[in-house]
Design a protein around this motif. Structure first.
Motif, PDB file in Angstrom:
ATOM      1  N   ILE A  11     -38.096  26.521 -33.745  1.00  0.00           N
ATOM      2  CA  ILE A  11     -39.524  26.796 -33.931  1.00  0.00           C
ATOM      3  C   ILE A  11     -40.016  27.789 -32.878  1.00  0.00           C
ATOM      4  O   ILE A  11     -40.775  28.715 -33.173  1.00  0.00           O
ATOM      5  N   LEU A  12     -39.575  27.587 -31.642  1.00  0.00           N
ATOM      6  CA  LEU A  12     -39.999  28.479 -30.563  1.00  0.00           C
ATOM      7  C   LEU A  12     -39.505  29.905 -30.818  1.00  0.00           C
ATOM      8  O   LEU A  12     -40.234  30.885 -30.621  1.00  0.00           O
ATOM      9  N   ASN A  13     -38.266  30.037 -31.274  1.00  0.00           N
ATOM     10  CA  ASN A  13     -37.704  31.355 -31.579  1.00  0.00           C
ATOM     11  C   ASN A  13     -38.459  32.045 -32.703  1.00  0.00           C
ATOM     12  O   ASN A  13     -38.553  33.277 -32.742  1.00  0.00           O
ATOM     13  N   ALA A  14     -38.973  31.267 -33.625  1.00  0.00           N
ATOM     14  CA  ALA A  14     -39.686  31.841 -34.773  1.00  0.00           C
ATOM     15  C   ALA A  14     -41.136  32.180 -34.464  1.00  0.00           C
ATOM     16  O   ALA A  14     -41.837  32.736 -35.315  1.00  0.00           O
ATOM     17  N   THR A  15     -41.594  31.837 -33.259  1.00  0.00           N
ATOM     18  CA  THR A  15     -42.986  32.094 -32.883  1.00  0.00           C
ATOM     19  C   THR A  15     -43.173  33.566 -32.540  1.00  0.00           C
ATOM     20  O   THR A  15     -42.409  34.135 -31.763  1.00  0.00           O
ATOM     21  N   ASN A  16     -44.178  34.174 -33.113  1.00  0.00           N
ATOM     22  CA  ASN A  16     -44.436  35.589 -32.873  1.00  0.00           C
ATOM     23  C   ASN A  16     -44.709  35.879 -31.402  1.00  0.00           C
ATOM     24  O   ASN A  16     -45.382  35.097 -30.725  1.00  0.00           O
ATOM     25  N   SER A  17     -44.181  36.993 -30.920  1.00  0.00           N
ATOM     26  CA  SER A  17     -44.443  37.509 -29.571  1.00  0.00           C
ATOM     27  C   SER A  17     -43.850  36.655 -28.466  1.00  0.00           C
ATOM     28  O   SER A  17     -44.248  36.768 -27.307  1.00  0.00           O
ATOM     29  N   VAL A  18     -42.919  35.757 -28.799  1.00  0.00           N
ATOM     30  CA  VAL A  18     -42.286  34.916 -27.778  1.00  0.00           C
ATOM     31  C   VAL A  18     -40.779  35.174 -27.771  1.00  0.00           C
ATOM     32  O   VAL A  18     -40.138  35.161 -28.825  1.00  0.00           O
ATOM     33  N   LEU A  19     -40.242  35.430 -26.593  1.00  0.00           N
ATOM     34  CA  LEU A  19     -38.803  35.578 -26.417  1.00  0.00           C
ATOM     35  C   LEU A  19     -38.258  34.316 -25.784  1.00  0.00           C
ATOM     36  O   LEU A  19     -38.866  33.754 -24.872  1.00  0.00           O
ATOM     37  N   VAL A  20     -37.108  33.862 -26.243  1.00  0.00           N
ATOM     38  CA  VAL A  20     -36.520  32.609 -25.752  1.00  0.00           C
ATOM     39  C   VAL A  20     -35.075  32.853 -25.343  1.00  0.00           C
ATOM     40  O   VAL A  20     -34.321  33.517 -26.066  1.00  0.00           O
ATOM     41  N   GLU A  21     -34.699  32.307 -24.200  1.00  0.00           N
ATOM     42  CA  GLU A  21     -33.303  32.362 -23.759  1.00  0.00           C
ATOM     43  C   GLU A  21     -32.885  30.957 -23.348  1.00  0.00           C
ATOM     44  O   GLU A  21     -33.470  30.358 -22.438  1.00  0.00           O
ATOM     45  N   ILE A  22     -31.867  30.424 -24.021  1.00  0.00           N
ATOM     46  CA  ILE A  22     -31.391  29.060 -23.742  1.00  0.00           C
ATOM     47  C   ILE A  22     -30.239  29.133 -22.761  1.00  0.00           C
ATOM     48  O   ILE A  22     -29.324  29.955 -22.910  1.00  0.00           O
ATOM     49  N   GLN A  23     -30.265  28.269 -21.771  1.00  0.00           N
ATOM     50  CA  GLN A  23     -29.218  28.227 -20.749  1.00  0.00           C
ATOM     51  C   GLN A  23     -28.338  27.000 -20.974  1.00  0.00           C
ATOM     52  O   GLN A  23     -28.844  25.933 -21.332  1.00  0.00           O
ATOM     53  N   HIS A  24     -27.024  27.165 -20.771  1.00  0.00           N
ATOM     54  CA  HIS A  24     -26.075  26.088 -21.055  1.00  0.00           C
ATOM     55  C   HIS A  24     -25.241  25.748 -19.821  1.00  0.00           C
ATOM     56  O   HIS A  24     -25.022  26.584 -18.952  1.00  0.00           O
ATOM     57  N   PHE A  25     -24.767  24.513 -19.780  1.00  0.00           N
ATOM     58  CA  PHE A  25     -23.763  24.103 -18.801  1.00  0.00           C
ATOM     59  C   PHE A  25     -22.403  24.635 -19.267  1.00  0.00           C
ATOM     60  O   PHE A  25     -22.252  25.029 -20.438  1.00  0.00           O
ATOM     61  N   PRO A  26     -21.391  24.646 -18.365  1.00  0.00           N
ATOM     62  CA  PRO A  26     -20.040  25.057 -18.795  1.00  0.00           C
ATOM     63  C   PRO A  26     -19.519  24.248 -19.977  1.00  0.00           C
ATOM     64  O   PRO A  26     -18.733  24.745 -20.791  1.00  0.00           O
ATOM     65  N   SER A  27     -20.007  23.002 -20.089  1.00  0.00           N
ATOM     66  CA  SER A  27     -19.570  22.149 -21.203  1.00  0.00           C
ATOM     67  C   SER A  27     -20.156  22.590 -22.539  1.00  0.00           C
ATOM     68  O   SER A  27     -19.710  22.144 -23.597  1.00  0.00           O
ATOM     69  N   GLY A  28     -21.173  23.447 -22.493  1.00  0.00           N
ATOM     70  CA  GLY A  28     -21.841  23.869 -23.718  1.00  0.00           C
ATOM     71  C   GLY A  28     -23.146  23.152 -23.969  1.00  0.00           C
ATOM     72  O   GLY A  28     -23.926  23.558 -24.833  1.00  0.00           O
ATOM     73  N   ASP A  29     -23.404  22.064 -23.227  1.00  0.00           N
ATOM     74  CA  ASP A  29     -24.665  21.345 -23.380  1.00  0.00           C
ATOM     75  C   ASP A  29     -25.819  22.203 -22.846  1.00  0.00           C
ATOM     76  O   ASP A  29     -25.641  23.017 -21.933  1.00  0.00           O
ATOM     77  N   ILE A  30     -27.003  21.976 -23.396  1.00  0.00           N
ATOM     78  CA  ILE A  30     -28.172  22.750 -22.965  1.00  0.00           C
ATOM     79  C   ILE A  30     -28.610  22.300 -21.570  1.00  0.00           C
ATOM     80  O   ILE A  30     -28.788  21.106 -21.305  1.00  0.00           O
ATOM     81  N   ARG A  31     -28.764  23.262 -20.682  1.00  0.00           N
ATOM     82  CA  ARG A  31     -29.232  22.975 -19.322  1.00  0.00           C
ATOM     83  C   ARG A  31     -30.736  23.203 -19.190  1.00  0.00           C
ATOM     84  O   ARG A  31     -31.418  22.500 -18.448  1.00  0.00           O
ATOM     85  N   GLY A  32     -31.238  24.183 -19.900  1.00  0.00           N
ATOM     86  CA  GLY A  32     -32.659  24.494 -19.822  1.00  0.00           C
ATOM     87  C   GLY A  32     -32.964  25.718 -20.655  1.00  0.00           C
ATOM     88  O   GLY A  32     -32.145  26.157 -21.473  1.00  0.00           O
ATOM     89  N   TYR A  33     -34.133  26.270 -20.465  1.00  0.00           N
ATOM     90  CA  TYR A  33     -34.526  27.448 -21.226  1.00  0.00           C
ATOM     91  C   TYR A  33     -35.556  28.227 -20.426  1.00  0.00           C
ATOM     92  O   TYR A  33     -36.157  27.722 -19.476  1.00  0.00           O
ATOM     93  N   LYS A  34     -35.746  29.458 -20.814  1.00  0.00           N
ATOM     94  CA  LYS A  34     -36.825  30.261 -20.233  1.00  0.00           C
ATOM     95  C   LYS A  34     -37.417  31.114 -21.337  1.00  0.00           C
ATOM     96  O   LYS A  34     -36.747  31.423 -22.334  1.00  0.00           O
ATOM     97  N   ILE A  35     -38.662  31.471 -21.165  1.00  0.00           N
ATOM     98  CA  ILE A  35     -39.353  32.232 -22.200  1.00  0.00           C
ATOM     99  C   ILE A  35     -40.108  33.392 -21.572  1.00  0.00           C
ATOM    100  O   ILE A  35     -40.388  33.400 -20.365  1.00  0.00           O
ATOM    101  N   ALA A  36     -40.404  34.378 -22.396  1.00  0.00           N
ATOM    102  CA  ALA A  36     -41.180  35.540 -21.973  1.00  0.00           C
ATOM    103  C   ALA A  36     -42.093  35.954 -23.110  1.00  0.00           C
ATOM    104  O   ALA A  36     -41.801  35.689 -24.287  1.00  0.00           O
ATOM    105  N   ALA A  37     -43.185  36.585 -22.746  1.00  0.00           N
ATOM    106  CA  ALA A  37     -44.089  37.140 -23.752  1.00  0.00           C
ATOM    107  C   ALA A  37     -43.618  38.546 -24.102  1.00  0.00           C
ATOM    108  O   ALA A  37     -43.339  39.354 -23.208  1.00  0.00           O
TER     109      ALA A  37
END
Length: 354
Positions: A11-37
């Motif tokens: 949903i966040l990725n589909a939001t207009n004017s929002v950039l999303v970058e997902i961060q992962h652990f070496p295991s592949g699990d999600i560690r966090g995320y960051k966004i930009a306008a």
């Protein structure tokens, strides 16, 4: 709307004017995320990124995952039609004042946070003429949803589930549904303000007070038309007088205030409609008054009207119950045998002349 971490990021990725970058652990699990306008760049032309926790403590990925995990648990309501979702949301909002009085701060914080999410969703569901008030109410109350107290989000599953169901449906066709929810929401904000005040959360108290002003303005506009439509069918004077006596019996402390309220005509019409449908108006009034004190209600007549309308959606009670003390056995009525003391008392009475 999200029910999982994966859906949240979709949903966040589909939001207009929002950039999303997902961060992962070496295991592949999600560690966090960051966004930009989109278009917000530094001198080198690169996006300026923010982690969720930088924007707000409750937007960190662990906090979001915790809320989503709590929301994944099943709720009692399975019929998520429009009326069911709105009624469930209203009932959950009505319970918030009582939940805040229970003494469990982590549960209280969860209910306040979930209620803030409900306010966030309302501008997307309400008529456009009251959306500005609702947006301002949600923006103001956002600060009131956060404190140093950790929320146990599992306590607020019912409200979150109802809001998620409402978000997937069209705006309510019946303005009364929105008015009912806003009436309950006002009392919830008052209760949240009082809860924060007792804990000396000064910023949250100010935020709740500001939200209340905008929410009351939205409610006044939302309730005007549905109440006026009902009030046009006010019953004859004898019926009004009889129902007024029931109001005095059910809510004696608020009876005069109810009678002087401009919504009195809507209340008495609602009671007459309920009676015509087979309900006992006196019983409904008592049930509506007992749901929550009317002391905080600016318009007790409006509050009672909405509560009674919701109560009359339930099946009409069967009035063919046997009288007290009479038991039904295999389809026959059986009067209980008097006790020995009762028989003795009866035998000791002098015989009447025939």
């Amino acid at each position: 709307m999200a029910t999982s971490s994966e859906e949240f990021f979709r949903i966040l990725n589909a939001t207009n004017s929002v950039l999303v970058e997902i961060q992962h652990f070496p295991s592949g699990d999600i560690r966090g995320y960051k966004i930009a306008a989109e278009g917000d760049t530094n001198a080198a032309g690169e996006p300026i990124w923010y982690s969720g926790s930088t924007l707000a403590p409750d937007l960190s990925f662990p906090q979001i995952r915790e809320r989503l995990t709590a929301a994944e648990q099943p709720t009692k309501v399975t019929d998520r039609s429009e009326p069911a979702a709105w009624n469930e949301a209203t009932a959950a909002a009505e319970r918030i004042p009582a939940e805040l009085d229970q003494g469990d701060d982590t549960a209280a914080q969860a209910h306040i946070a979930a209620f803030g999410e409900a306010l966030d969703a309302l501008p997307l569901l309400a008529p456009k003429e009251i959306r500005p008030h609702l947006r301002q109410a949600a923006a103001a109350f956002e600060r009131a949803t956060r404190s140093r107290i950790r929320a146990e989000h599992a306590h607020a599953r019912s409200l979150r589930g109802a809001i998620r169901a409402m978000r997937t449906q069209p705006a309510p066709r019946d303005g009364a549904m929105l008015a009912m929810f806003l009436d309950a929401a006002i009392l919830a904000v008052i209760a949240a303000r009082r809860w924060h005040q007792l804990r000396q959360h000064d910023q949250q108290v100010i935020a709740a007070r500001q939200a209340l002003v905008h929410l009351q303005a939205a409610y006044d506009r939302a309730a005007a038309v549905p109440l006026a439509v009902v009030a046009q069918r006010i019953p004859p004077a004898p019926t009004v007088d009889r129902l007024l006596a029931l109001v005095h019996a059910a809510v004696p402390a608020h009876a005069q205030q109810v009678l002087d309220d401009h919504a009195w005509a809507a209340l008495v019409t609602t009671l007459a409609d309920a009676e015509a449908a087979g309900h006992e108006p006196g019983v409904l009034l008592k049930q509506a008054a007992d749901q929550r004190t009317l002391d905080d209600a600016r318009s007790p007549a409006r509050t009672l009207t909405w509560r009674i309308q919701r109560l009359t959606e339930r099946p009409v009670p069967d009035r063919r119950e046997p009288p007290a003390g009479v038991h039904t056995v295999m389809g026959t009525r059986k009067t209980p045998t008097p006790s020995p003391a009762a028989r003795t008392s009866h035998m000791d009475q002098p015989k009447r002349n025939r």
